[in-house]
Design a protein around this motif. Structure first.
Motif, PDB file in Angstrom:
ATOM      1  N   SER A  26      39.151  43.790  43.872  1.00  0.00           N
ATOM      2  CA  SER A  26      39.905  42.772  43.119  1.00  0.00           C
ATOM      3  C   SER A  26      40.000  41.456  43.902  1.00  0.00           C
ATOM      4  CB  SER A  26      41.313  43.292  42.774  1.00  0.00           C
ATOM      5  OG  SER A  26      41.210  44.511  42.067  1.00  0.00           O
ATOM      6  N   ILE A  27      38.850  40.863  44.152  1.00  0.00           N
ATOM      7  CA  ILE A  27      38.752  39.699  45.050  1.00  0.00           C
ATOM      8  C   ILE A  27      39.240  38.418  44.354  1.00  0.00           C
ATOM      9  CG2 ILE A  27      37.153  38.249  46.385  1.00  0.00           C
ATOM     10  CD1 ILE A  27      37.421  41.086  47.490  1.00  0.00           C
ATOM     11  N   VAL A  28      40.137  37.680  45.024  1.00  0.00           N
ATOM     12  CA  VAL A  28      40.624  36.416  44.465  1.00  0.00           C
ATOM     13  C   VAL A  28      40.310  35.224  45.357  1.00  0.00           C
ATOM     14  CG1 VAL A  28      42.506  37.396  43.112  1.00  0.00           C
ATOM     15  CG2 VAL A  28      42.894  36.775  45.501  1.00  0.00           C
ATOM     16  N   ARG A  29      39.812  35.484  46.561  1.00  0.00           N
ATOM     17  CA  ARG A  29      39.518  34.354  47.423  1.00  0.00           C
ATOM     18  C   ARG A  29      38.299  34.640  48.275  1.00  0.00           C
ATOM     19  NH1 ARG A  29      42.850  32.224  52.578  1.00  0.00           N
ATOM     20  NH2 ARG A  29      41.591  30.375  53.007  1.00  0.00           N
ATOM     21  N   ILE A  30      37.448  33.636  48.385  1.00  0.00           N
ATOM     22  CA  ILE A  30      36.277  33.710  49.248  1.00  0.00           C
ATOM     23  C   ILE A  30      36.400  32.557  50.234  1.00  0.00           C
ATOM     24  CG2 ILE A  30      33.766  33.490  49.320  1.00  0.00           C
ATOM     25  CD1 ILE A  30      33.697  34.656  46.486  1.00  0.00           C
ATOM     26  N   HIS A  31      36.399  32.894  51.510  1.00  0.00           N
ATOM     27  CA  HIS A  31      36.642  31.871  52.526  1.00  0.00           C
ATOM     28  C   HIS A  31      35.501  31.864  53.550  1.00  0.00           C
ATOM     29  CE1 HIS A  31      38.817  29.205  55.142  1.00  0.00           C
ATOM     30  NE2 HIS A  31      38.779  30.080  56.134  1.00  0.00           N
ATOM     31  N   THR A  34      43.975  41.564  34.704  1.00  0.00           N
ATOM     32  CA  THR A  34      42.738  41.056  35.300  1.00  0.00           C
ATOM     33  C   THR A  34      42.137  39.913  34.489  1.00  0.00           C
ATOM     34  OG1 THR A  34      41.503  42.735  34.108  1.00  0.00           O
ATOM     35  CG2 THR A  34      42.185  43.268  36.344  1.00  0.00           C
ATOM     36  N   GLU A  35      42.862  39.503  33.440  1.00  0.00           N
ATOM     37  CA  GLU A  35      42.380  38.367  32.659  1.00  0.00           C
ATOM     38  C   GLU A  35      43.491  37.374  32.416  1.00  0.00           C
ATOM     39  OE1 GLU A  35      40.222  39.221  28.966  1.00  0.00           O
ATOM     40  OE2 GLU A  35      39.204  40.749  30.148  1.00  0.00           O
ATOM     41  N   GLY A  64      38.797  48.375  41.511  1.00  0.00           N
ATOM     42  CA  GLY A  64      38.785  47.010  42.027  1.00  0.00           C
ATOM     43  C   GLY A  64      38.418  45.950  41.012  1.00  0.00           C
ATOM     44  N   ALA A  65      38.796  46.164  39.747  1.00  0.00           N
ATOM     45  CA  ALA A  65      38.504  45.197  38.698  1.00  0.00           C
ATOM     46  C   ALA A  65      39.133  43.847  39.048  1.00  0.00           C
ATOM     47  CB  ALA A  65      39.048  45.698  37.358  1.00  0.00           C
TER      48      ALA A  65
END
Ligand code: HEM
Lengths: 231, 303
Positions: free
Chosen positions: B222-227, B81-82, B204-205
């Motif tokens: 564990s969100i990687v995209r905001i659309h 996660t990093e 959900g880290a």
């Protein structure tokens, strides 16, 4: 091999024994073995074992045919009864620990949720088969008994439909069990195809034999029947 | 112990964990009886007690790591996660790739105790920590065309064994979405911690969505995209089984799911002989705050 049947009985009791232990632990230390949602955990445990054991019951005649291990057939009734036992525990865990013994709720589930309707139908069939599994019923129903007990295939098919419908994703298990069922059915079909062919061969050859016999000794028709029928 | 009426003060009603853990002791029962006698008007509303930490972090649905509730706790450590990059796309002035650290810099982390209602008819009460989603989204200056916002979960099969499974029918990555007014509602949170600690991977880290009036599947992890988008996004469960999972996913005891009655829920931990069942509340008990978002909508149709 006299010990086979009791050994099998012992093995088939283990999942129930584990559940008994887990329930006892749950009373002592909540959450210890059955987790945060113990009712659900028990329903799933018994459901899986019900399906495994009923498939084992179907597998027995195939195993006997393929391995020649004749003794195993003597355990078939017992395995079938174990399948009914686990299905009933599954049902009981659902009624008691998920529906909290609310008959209204069970009734609503039975009528509104088709995967439960289908599971219940499978259980009813297994109930009928277990109740008529004794020698007495076998004698009383005669040829009807065999036809009645062929309903086991319907029961397993319904149980699989039940499992397909309740699976949300992650189809590995239900695919595996369906494949086992399909394999057992194929084994039966291939045997039936095989035995139909050999029966045909047998009947024509016995007719020939009968013909030659009748030619030699002019045997009566009833003798011919007795030549053809043993099968 | 602070006891407030749940529907009234949803975000601050807090019970200490030790009070919870003592719940089953006899003395506690007497105390509860006395409390009920003292506040008879409140007796009908069950008190919400915190779900113990080991259940919050040990009983999870996170199919990226497997189907069983215990799988995420067992396997989510395989996810790195990093660093954590977040891609922002669509109808906004500022788009591109951002470091999560930069997005969160300067934002004050708040503690919010929320009920969590799963569509599978179980529920928890969880002390989350996080920042209002509004403060996150504002940074990207969504434009007037942004009617919806979609959230994508990490897709990294090498670290997420559920995504490697041949027997899953989910088209990864997991996508969830909200209407912009839902996203900007003050109760909507981007969670970065739980129980006073950084968010564990299985929850959900390093950050996840939490929309407390919706079923849990709406709150992506564990969100990687905001659309930001003009059109309603195609969301994972809705695509998989549209008759079972709607886009809205609002908690609603009056609209049954084909698999589960939604009228009641088992508050975890449940036990065999006392399932800790309670009536499910409209909008999970947050009706006062959020019902106006849906006024005039047929909630049986838009489930
Ligand atoms: C008596 C009527 C039955 C009822 C009321 C019933 C009910 C249920 C319920 C409520 C579940 C859990 C669903 C979920 O949590 O999503 C379940 C799962 C299951 N049931 Fe049944 N069932 C019945 C009959 C059967 C039968 C006859 C079989 C097999 C012989 C069976 C095998 C299973 C299996 C394999 C599962 C899934 C276990 C898992 O996912 O690990 N059930 N059933």
């Amino acid at each position: 091999m006299a010990a086979f049947k009791p050994a099998l009985a012992f093995l088939l009791l283990l999942p129930a024994a584990w559940a008994g232990y887990a329930v006892w632990m749950e009373v002592q230390a909540p959450g210890s073995l059955l987790g945060a949602d113990p009712g659900e955990a028990l329903v799933l445990h018994f459901g899986e074992w019900a399906l495994r054991v009923v498939l084992l019951a179907l597998a027995i005649s195939s195993i006997q045919r393929r391995t020649g291990f004749k003794q195993i057939v003597r355990s078939r009734r017992m395995v079938g009864l174990f399948a009914f036992f686990y299905t009933s525990l599954h049902l009981f865990a659902y009624v008691g620990f998920l529906a909290a013994f609310s008959l209204a709720e069970v009734f609503a589930d039975l009528t509104e949720r088709t995967y439960i309707t289908v599971g219940f139908a499978a259980w009813l069939i297994l109930l009928a088969l277990s109740a008529t599994s004794t020698r007495g019923w076998q004698r009383r129903l005669r040829r009807g008994w065999k036809r009645l007990h062929q309903l086991v295939y319907v029961a397993v098919a319904l149980a699989l439909i039940h499992f397909w419908w309740l699976t949300k994703d992650g189809y590995a298990e239900v695919v595996l069990y369906t494949a086992v069922f399909a394999l057992l059915m194929l084994e039966r079909l291939s045997r039936q195809a095989g035995s139909a062919a050999s029966a045909l061969a047998a009947s024509s050859s016995s007719r020939n034999a009968a013909d030659s016999a009748s030619a030699m000794r002019s045997t009566s028709g009833s003798n011919r029947v007795s030549l053809i029928s043993p099968k | 112990m602070l006891i407030k009426k749940p529907e009234k003060i949803p975000s601050t009603e807090i019970t200490s964990e030790s009070a919870y853990l003592n719940r089953r002791s006899f003395g506690k029962l007497l105390a509860a009886g006395a409390a009920m006698a003292a506040f008879p008007a409140r007796a009908a509303v069950p008190v919400d007690e915190l779900t113990p930490e080991e259940i919050v972090t040990g009983y999870n649905n996170f199919y990226e790591f497997g189907m069983d509730k215990s799988d995420p706790a067992e396997y989510a450590h395989e996810m790195t996660t990093e660093p954590w990059k977040v891609r922002v796309t669509g109808e906004a002035a500022k788009t591109g790739e951002f470091d999560l650290e930069d997005i969160l810099r300067g934002l004050e982390v708040e503690e919010r105790v929320y009920r969590l209602r799963c569509v599978e008819a179980w529920s928890m009460v969880v002390p989350w920590m996080g920042v209002p989603l509004k403060k996150v989204l504002d940074q990207f200056q969504p434009n007037g065309n942004a009617k919806y916002v979609a959230f994508e979960t990490l897709k990294r099969p090498s670290e997420m064994r559920g995504q490697r499974s041949f027997f899953s029918s989910i088209d990864w990555p997991y996508v969830e979405g909200l209407r912009m007014d839902e996203a900007y509602h003050p109760l909507t949170l981007m969670v970065t911690g739980v129980y006073g600690k950084p968010l564990p991977n299985q929850n959900g880290a390093p950050w996840r969505l939490m929309v407390p009036w919706k079923y849990g599947f709406k709150s992506g992890k564990s969100i990687v995209r905001i659309h930001f988008t003009r059109r309603q996004p195609k969301t994972t469960w809705n695509l998989l089984a549209p008759n079972e999972y709607g886009f809205y996913g609002n908690v609603n005891p009056n609209v049954d799911h084909p698999r589960w009655s939604q009228a009641t829920e088992r508050r975890l931990p449940s036990s065999l002989f006392n399932q800790n069942r309670r009536d499910t509340l409209m909008f999970n008990g947050y009706a006062e705050e959020v019902a106006s978002l849906y006024s005039g909508m047929d909630l049986a149709r838009y489930y």
